[in-house]
Design an enzyme around this catalytic site. Sequence first.
Site, mmCIF file in Angstrom:
data_model
loop_
_atom_site.group_PDB
_atom_site.id
_atom_site.type_symbol
_atom_site.label_atom_id
_atom_site.label_comp_id
_atom_site.label_asym_id
_atom_site.label_seq_id
_atom_site.Cartn_x
_atom_site.Cartn_y
_atom_site.Cartn_z
ATOM 1 N N ASP A 65 -65.552 -4.544 -20.439
ATOM 2 C CA ASP A 65 -64.128 -4.209 -20.408
ATOM 3 C C ASP A 65 -63.749 -3.296 -21.562
ATOM 4 O O ASP A 65 -63.666 -3.742 -22.710
ATOM 5 C CB ASP A 65 -63.297 -5.484 -20.458
ATOM 6 C CG ASP A 65 -61.815 -5.230 -20.250
ATOM 7 O OD1 ASP A 65 -61.456 -4.095 -19.895
ATOM 8 O OD2 ASP A 65 -61.027 -6.170 -20.432
ATOM 9 N N ASP A 266 -60.390 3.009 -18.313
ATOM 10 C CA ASP A 266 -60.576 1.558 -18.376
ATOM 11 C C ASP A 266 -61.622 1.111 -17.365
ATOM 12 O O ASP A 266 -61.447 1.278 -16.160
ATOM 13 C CB ASP A 266 -59.246 0.853 -18.113
ATOM 14 C CG ASP A 266 -59.361 -0.663 -18.219
ATOM 15 O OD1 ASP A 266 -60.323 -1.140 -18.850
ATOM 16 O OD2 ASP A 266 -58.502 -1.364 -17.671
#
Length: 392
Positions: A65, A266
């Site tokens: 992440d 992201d």
Amino acid sequence: MNLTKHELVKRALQREKVRLQKFRAVAKTSSSSAQTPVYSNVGDGEYLMRIAIGSSRSPAIAILDTGSDLIWFQCKPCKPCFSQPSPTFNPKTSSTYKLLPCNNKYCQALPYYVCDSKNYCSYEYGYGGGFDSEGYLSSETFTFKDASFPNIAFGCPTSNEGEFPKADGLIGMGAGPLSFISQFSYGPKIFSYCLGPVGSPEVGSLSLGSFAIALPKNVPSIEVPLHPDSNNPTFYYVSLHGVSVGEAKLSGLSSVFETTGGCILDSGTTLTYVPPQVYQFILDKLATKIPLRPYLYGGSQGLTMCWEHTKNVTFPEIVLYFDNGKKWGIPSSSYLIADTIDKISLICTVLLDSTELGINIIGNYFQQHNVIRYDITKSTVTIAGPTDCSKI
């Protein structure tokens, strides 16, 4: 092109309601480098990797992440906690596990912490939408394949509330002080990943340090600047100045993106979110390029830009233009996905309007089949592709 992934998007949208609420609110080593496989979490849209924790080498599955910082894994005793695929990590079995005191710099970097009666750092970490984690900030050795990295600060939750995908925890690779790459001090502060197709068992990779420097040969690449934001140090911001669909281009978008929260890369978000002007432009231009009937009611999973998929057609490339003049072409396989409503076959884009979100995001579906390399020291990101991530 594999377009039979609508169930994945359904789960991704449900999960991202939780994740994106957080964005609104924020918002001794055996090697100096490491490389480990990364694979798509079939059915949920994240990318996962296998690591080992502590001297006991307890196996764990982690979400990769870049949109968050805190590293965390559930620890015994943990009540209540979510069901996880691997045995819960037991700190008592590891000789390298340590609790961190409140005066530790990583404790003080947390958004919220309290000191317990022994001055250890107890924290609460909320992701919004119902998922909250409580525990102790600790340090431990993390092993990626054959490379081990000691004294990495991480959250050791003893209480988690809410639903979580099929993983044991999370490796935060954001730009803030708590992330793994920020704590990485065993080589150049560079990392890269190559993401295979979302929803596919095809394996990609995460590379750290010197392993991340090299790019695949004979593959086009661009390097663009990152634009850190002191108010939101976690995120990897890029500056987009234009977008095109086929031959039609919309320019002068710098202020549009800036006034709608900026734009980040992201790996932990599946879909891509853009300002309403950009969304409408892409919708209008695709409508003129795609000889299919628009489906005005949208997809079953909340996607709003859909067509009835009645025949095979050629779809145009979407191109993103950055502030340094570089451009990144997104093929249709990285922005279209299939859906079905009442036995009607649809094809939908993975684009959504970012108005309610308050930030623009280039999600992992757009990033498929590319090496994405982050150089923290130079504050740049390099995108190389398309390429076969299984061969990296």
